[in-house]
Design a protein around this motif. Structure first.
Motif, PDB file in Angstrom:
ATOM      1  N   SER A   4       3.846  12.094  -6.008  1.00 13.37           N
ATOM      2  CA  SER A   4       4.969  11.479  -6.733  1.00 13.37           C
ATOM      3  C   SER A   4       4.674  10.029  -7.101  1.00 13.37           C
ATOM      4  O   SER A   4       5.420   9.114  -6.756  1.00 13.37           O
ATOM      5  CB  SER A   4       6.248  11.538  -5.897  1.00 13.37           C
ATOM      6  N   GLY A   5       3.552   9.815  -7.786  1.00 15.13           N
ATOM      7  CA  GLY A   5       3.228   8.475  -8.248  1.00 15.13           C
ATOM      8  C   GLY A   5       3.018   7.505  -7.103  1.00 15.13           C
ATOM      9  O   GLY A   5       3.449   6.363  -7.159  1.00 15.13           O
ATOM     10  N   CYS A   6       2.346   7.972  -6.047  1.00 15.63           N
ATOM     11  CA  CYS A   6       2.062   7.128  -4.881  1.00 15.63           C
ATOM     12  C   CYS A   6       3.347   6.608  -4.232  1.00 15.63           C
ATOM     13  O   CYS A   6       3.418   5.434  -3.839  1.00 15.63           O
ATOM     14  CB  CYS A   6       1.159   5.953  -5.245  1.00 15.63           C
ATOM     15  N   ALA A   7       4.348   7.468  -4.112  1.00 15.45           N
ATOM     16  CA  ALA A   7       5.626   7.032  -3.546  1.00 15.45           C
ATOM     17  C   ALA A   7       5.451   6.457  -2.139  1.00 15.45           C
ATOM     18  O   ALA A   7       6.036   5.424  -1.805  1.00 15.45           O
ATOM     19  CB  ALA A   7       6.614   8.193  -3.531  1.00 15.45           C
ATOM     20  N   GLU A   8       4.630   7.112  -1.313  1.00 16.99           N
ATOM     21  CA  GLU A   8       4.412   6.600   0.051  1.00 16.99           C
ATOM     22  C   GLU A   8       3.712   5.253   0.011  1.00 16.99           C
ATOM     23  O   GLU A   8       4.050   4.335   0.756  1.00 16.99           O
ATOM     24  CB  GLU A   8       3.557   7.593   0.862  1.00 16.99           C
ATOM     25  N   LEU A   9       2.707   5.179  -0.859  1.00 18.29           N
ATOM     26  CA  LEU A   9       1.939   3.943  -0.938  1.00 18.29           C
ATOM     27  C   LEU A   9       2.818   2.782  -1.399  1.00 18.29           C
ATOM     28  O   LEU A   9       2.731   1.674  -0.870  1.00 18.29           O
ATOM     29  CB  LEU A   9       0.755   4.135  -1.886  1.00 18.29           C
ATOM     30  N   LEU A  10       3.684   3.041  -2.367  1.00 21.99           N
ATOM     31  CA  LEU A  10       4.578   1.983  -2.835  1.00 21.99           C
ATOM     32  C   LEU A  10       5.450   1.477  -1.699  1.00 21.99           C
ATOM     33  O   LEU A  10       5.632   0.273  -1.533  1.00 21.99           O
ATOM     34  CB  LEU A  10       5.472   2.508  -3.967  1.00 21.99           C
TER      35      LEU A  10
END
Lengths: 490, 369, 287
Positions: free
Chosen positions: B76-82
């Motif tokens: 999901s568009g690097c949701a965790e990374l964000l």
């Protein structure tokens, strides 16, 4: 590494056979140790794949997790391991002895303690992780586990913590215990492979140690002793078996995983007991029993703490806990090193080489020599020892001697190959030295600047008085209803 | 660089991935390794043909676990990374753009993809913060001893306040704030390779290379859950080691010039790629460049078993590890050390002290065992 | 029967160790032929096993009625619920959590290719196609599925679109839970878990703030339906928090998407508009 140990390795290369590094055994060996070989699923922090455990070489118990990614199966494994380990541990709590202490209440101590032997250092680390991942589990509520699981977790944590304590034998890594007593013709890195180490020490008939060690590097002949499995085994054997189980969930498929891991564990199981046998054949050094007493006392104390319903061991030590632990460890290490040297001339030789100890013949003795006058008069027997060892000791250095363990001497002067020392402790309290306490002319003696005296613990504040610079007092452990980050095991 | 091509034979140079480049720093004193790596020789194939296949392998379970964790961090568009970057670096909410530099459609060449990466990074370096934040799968390039290696990191570069950071995703767990030190060290070495490659790219584009931070964001699963957690890791030391080693490799010319003329490690592959070169011949060639074997090679170099066997046949004390060598004061062979110990060998100048120690050790060993 | 199973297992084990020997010796050809033999033996083993121990078809009676639908319709349902392009993994998760469906990841792998083939054979013969989302380069985005009836602006992916679509997904899932009659805590645990996972990554959406894994989750009693390990977020709060962040990105995203959609209309023909253009041809057109 001492020059002596280096020379022993050179000799091993030259002769193709391991060389002794000790004349006596320096670790306690239980009459009924429990051998435990854990395997872990590659890539996971603490997902157990299998284990082989037991106290009888002829009857290993095999535990298998046919799908290590399945949480329920993993905790079922933990419960099964508890079924093996807890009765062993609880059985040893029954017989106790009363220990009298000068100036303190007598206390009860178990006459024996558990001894778990794993293959290597990584297995010790895995035991610690397994303890960490099970000791906070709860037996009720959602995600409940079998009540034995958190108890297992605390014991595994206890064992892993003991393993860090120098001279403790509660949890031994076989490779380390063997390396303490034998030198191989390979590097320390290669000694971490149990099969290869055992190849050097106890090669099969018709093979040199060097040949046996090379053969032992083939994972098809000698599967790794874990916790990591051979990647080739993983891809060719284990992965298809686990997949078959995941698809069918049949007993037959589970058995196939079981047979696969059994093939990896059995050779190590046999090696472990061979190692136990070789260690058992060495006579125990005199200091071993005293160190085991420490293990027994620690075991007794922890069992009591557990019975009283104490909280699980915290995830991290507080600042004071960590500092006092460090100080304790350093003292234990110094005392362990000294004890081994006094117990074993081969270990002492390493200290003689560096000049901290020497062996020689008594040239002259003045057993009635005294210092001071009148009420200040003190008996200080003088000795002159001739030695060819390269002594590097300053005047005034305190010395001990393996021949008379309570005694202490002090270096007076060193000239050429002659060392003059005076005995300051352990020669009796009378005006003349008690008989036998002063070596006679012509006697072979050994003195070393190693002390294994009891030192009072460093003075540290109580945990509740931890200064703010060190994080302040640790919070009291409040068991959370849920510790959510724990819910997934791996 | 013709000589290097000649050493390799008529096969394309083996590209270095970040792991291989990071490993270059492992044993910098080894000329054999420096030459083979500089020439882009397939050391694994060489070792195998010599009859000493490398003992390495990666479990499919570990590979799967790595891929699953990476997908989780990036979904999901690097949701965790964000979430992690907002937490540890205070990334402002509006900066949430995600560009997958690897998702260009079709199956274009590395060169084409690299120029796509360059174009977007150039734009990112010129424009303000709203130009873009997360750049996934950048295809970077690093010159190693005159050869271009394309690096296809599974990393994300991200930009904040004009500075780029490398995000390295690793699936080893951090438990109670601690991870296995050698795994962290390996991750830092690998991340340093990407930092260097990204700096080179920016520099080529005329930007200040210092805009790539030496602080990399290491993302690992926390405790026993799969939940990602991030830590900042300073890789300045790793960068320095890496630069030094790459500089050495460009100077490998001096070693190469000193090699026998006509020397080659060509495996003489047949039409199907199977090596046909006589093994004894290849063995001679490989021995033509000196190695410096150490037990650490067993975990880093494909040729380790060959070199170990060579060290054993020469009776080298290297076999026993650095600690033993240090204790022996650098005496090179087992026979020499044992000769000094039993007094059958007269010590050379400078060897008197170690000879004395060895003789003493020998005497004590005989006395007490 | 079990004897032959034993024999087969014996043979399988022998073959495996021969393969590992061959792999270690880098004898690729031998390893391959041994592998082929192994697969044969394993197939025989599976067949023998099936005959030996007839596994009752347990799955069938338990399966929810929804799964009787073809895979493409289940995927369509999930995508319609979300209203934004989604990766296979998200589609499976949403369908599992909200529709009690039992889609599996591997069922989706060839879906897009099958749809494309069907479309190319007889264009617009079906009421909808499961198609690709388009990247900034107008190529098919890796792994994202969309519905052909959506406007192009919805199917193209600009730099902020992954975030916008993620927030929209969270809103849609939360709204779906709000529409259920029961309180959120009675929703199926799968749905709660999905919402909790989404909420974790939205500032202000998780009950006790983001970034504090599970902090305070203990406060609620472990009543029925509460999913331990996650604080159950309030769907209304999730909607509010997600909308707040969405408002920050919406305009920039809409502008970028409109620009890409415009380019797609100009340059792509129908099949490419649905399934993506080849990058090389585009590169040439760009040049």
């Amino acid at each position: 590494m001492s020059t002596l140990a280096a020379l022993a390795r050179l000799r091993a290369v030259h002769t193709g056979a391991a060389q002794r590094l000790a004349t006596v055994r320096h670790c306690h060996l239980s009459e009924r140790p429990m051998v435990l070989i854990p395997l872990r699923l590659a890539g996971e922090a603490a997902a157990p794949l299998a284990a082989m455990a037991g106290t009888d070489p002829a009857r290993p118990r095999l535990l298998v997790v046919p799908q290590p990614r399945d949480r329920d199966l993993r905790f079922a494994f933990a419960a099964e391991l508890a079924e093996i380990l807890l009765p062993y541990i609880e059985g040893l709590q029954k017989a106790t002895e009363t220990v009298e202490r000068r100036g303190a209440e007598p206390f009860e101590r178990c006459v024996d303690a558990p001894q778990v032997i794993v293959p290597n250092r990584s297995a010790v680390a895995f035991v610690q992780l397994l303890g960490r991942s099970t000791r906070f589990r709860r037996a009720e509520g959602e995600y409940a586990v079998h009540p034995s699981v958190p108890v297992l977790g605390r014991w595994l944590t206890f064992l892993a913590q003991r393993a860090q304590y120098p001279g403790s034998a509660s949890l031994l890594a076989a490779t380390e215990a063997m390396s303490l007593h034998w030198a191989t013709g390979q590097s320390a890195l290669e000694d971490a492979n149990l099969a290869s180490l055992m190849g050097w020490i106890d090669p099969p008939p018709g093979m040199t140690g060097a040949e046996a060690a090379r053969e032992a590097e083939d994972p098809l002949v000698w599967p790794p002793a874990g916790p990591a499995t051979d990647p080739g085994f993983d891809s060719e054997v284990l992965a298809p078996a686990i997949r078959a189980y995941a698809e069918t969930r049949s007993d037959r498929a589970a058995a196939r995983v079981g047979e696969a891991v059994r093939s990896q564990l059995e050779p190590t199981w046999r090696l472990m007991w061979r190692a136990v046998g070789l260690l058992g054949a060495l006579p125990a050094g005199p200091g071993v029993a005293a160190r085991w007493e420490g293990d027994r006392a620690s075991f007794t104390g922890f069992a009591a703490q557990l019975a009283e319903g104490g909280p699980p061991q915290p995830k991290r030590d507080g600042a004071v806990g960590a500092a006092s632990r460090l100080a304790r460890m350093e003292r234990a290490q110094a005392s362990y090193d000294a004890q081994r040297a006094y117990d074993d001339p081969l270990v002492m030789a390493g200290h003689r080489l560096t000049g901290e100890a020497f062996t020689g013949t008594v040239l002259a003795a003045d057993p009635d020599h005294a210092e001071g006058e009148g009420r200040g008069r003190k008996l200080r027997p003088l000795l002159t020892v001739r030695t060819s060892d390269p002594v590097r000791l300053a005047a005034g250095t305190r010395l001990g001697t393996p021949e008379r363990r309570g005694q202490q001497a002090e270096v007076v002067e060193i000239t050429g190959g002659h060392v003059t020392l005076k005995i300051v402790k352990g020669m009796g309290r009378g005006r003349t030295a008690s008989p036998g306490s002063v070596p006679e002319v012509g006697e072979r003696v050994c003195y070393a600047a190693l002390t294994d005296e009891y030192q009072p613990p460093a003075s540290l504040p109580a945990p509740e008085d931890t200064p703010w610079t060190h994080g302040g007092p640790p919070p009291e452990h409040v068991p959370a209803v849920e510790e959510p980050d724990e819910e997934e095991w791996a | 660089m013709d000589r290097l091509d000649e050493l390799r034979g008529p096969v394309p140079p083996r590209p270095h991935d970040a792991r291989a480049i990071a490993a270059l720093a492992a044993n910098p004193g080894c000329a054999r390794r420096a030459v083979l790596d500089a020439a882009g020789i397939d050391k694994d194939a060489t070792a195998t043909h010599l009859g000493f296949p490398a003992p390495f392998g990666q479990s499919p379970f570990a590979i799967t676990r790595g891929n699953v964790f990476e997908a989780l961090v990036k979904e999901s568009g690097c949701a965790e990374l964000l979430r992690l970057l907002r937490e540890i670096l205070g990334l402002p909410i509006p900066l949430a753009s995600y560009t997958d530099l690897g998702d260009v459609g079709g199956n274009p060449s590395a060169h084409l993809r690299h120029s796509h990466t360059r174009r977007l990074l150039d734009r990112a370096a010129r424009d303000g913060d709203d130009a873009g934040t997360l750049y996934d799968h950048p295809l970077l390039r690093l010159d190693i001893a005159g050869h271009t290696s394309y690096l296809e990191p599974d990393v994300v570069a991200f930009r904040l306040g004009g500075r780029f950071h490398i995000v390295e995703i690793k699936s080893f767990s951090v438990i109670d704030g601690q991870a296995e030190p050698d795994k962290v060290a390996a991750a830092a070495r690998q991340a340093a390779v990407y930092v260097l490659a990204l700096r080179d790219t920016l520099e080529e584009l005329g930007h200040d290379p210092a805009r790539v931070s030496h602080d990399v964001v290491l993302v690992c699963p926390e405790n026993f859950a799969n939940r990602p957690a991030a830590t900042l890791v300073d890789v300045r030391r790793e960068l320095a080691v890496l630069r030094r080693q790459l500089a050495r490799m460009t100077r490998v010319g001096a070693i190469v010039d000193a090699l026998e003329p006509g020397l080659t490690f060509d495996l003489v592959p047949d039409a199907g790629g199977a090596p046909t070169r006589p093994v004894a011949d290849l063995r001679e060639a490989v021995r033509g460049v000196g190695a410096r074997y150490a037990p650490d090679c067993l975990s880093t170099c494909d040729l380790c078993f060959f070199c170990r066997d060579e060290a054993a046949s020469e009776g080298s004390t290297d076999l026993l590890g650095r600690q033993v060598r240090d204790a022996l004061g650098g005496v090179a062979t087992v026979a020499e050390a044992l000769g000094l110990a039993d007094g059958s060998l007269i010590p050379d100048e400078g060897q008197e002290e170690i000879a004395r120690l060895l003789r003493l050790a020998d005497r004590m060993y005989a006395e007490v065992s | 029967m079990s004897e032959s199973l034993d024999d087969l297992e014996e043979r399988i084990n022998t073959l495996r160790s021969e393969i590992r020997r061959a792999v270690r010796a880098r004898e690729g050809a031998l390893a391959r032929s041994l592998r082929a033999e192994l697969r044969g033996a394993e197939r025989a083993w599976d067949q023998a096993l099936a005959a030996h121990e007839p596994t009752p078809d347990e799955a069938a009676p338990d399966e929810p009625p929804g799964s009787l639908l073809p895979v493409r319709e289940q995927v369509h349902q999930a995508l319609t619920l979300l209203g934004v392009p989604a990766a296979g993994k998200m589609i499976v998760a949403v369908h599992g959590a909200l529709r009690a469906g039992s889609l599996r990841g591997p069922q989706l792998t060839s879906l897009r290719r099958d749809e494309e083939r069907s479309f190319r054979t007889s264009p617009f013969a079906r009421p909808y196609y499961l198609c690709a989302a388009l990247t900034d380069r107008l190529s098919a985005s890796r792994g994202l599925l969309a519905v052909s009836t959506w406007p192009l602006e919805k199917r193209v992916i600009g730099p902020l679109s992954p975030r916008v679509d993620f927030l929209t997904t969270a809103i849609r899932v939360a709204e779906h839970l709000l529409r259920l009659d029961e309180p959120a805590e009675q929703a199926p645990p799968g749905a709660q878990r999905l919402l909790a996972r989404l909420a974790q990554n939205i500032p202000g959406a998780a009950p006790y703030g983001t970034g504090t894994p599970g902090a305070g989750a203990a406060v609620r009693g472990a009543g029925p339906g509460v999913v331990p390990g996650f604080a159950v977020p309030d769907p209304a709060v999730v909607v509010k928090a997600a909308r707040a962040e969405l408002a920050v990105h919406a305009d920039a995203d809409a502008t970028a998407r409109a620009e890409i959609a415009g380019r797609a209309r100009d340059r792509l023909r129908d099949p490419e508009r649905l399934f993506g253009g080849a990058m090389l041809t585009l590169a040439r057109r760009e040049a």
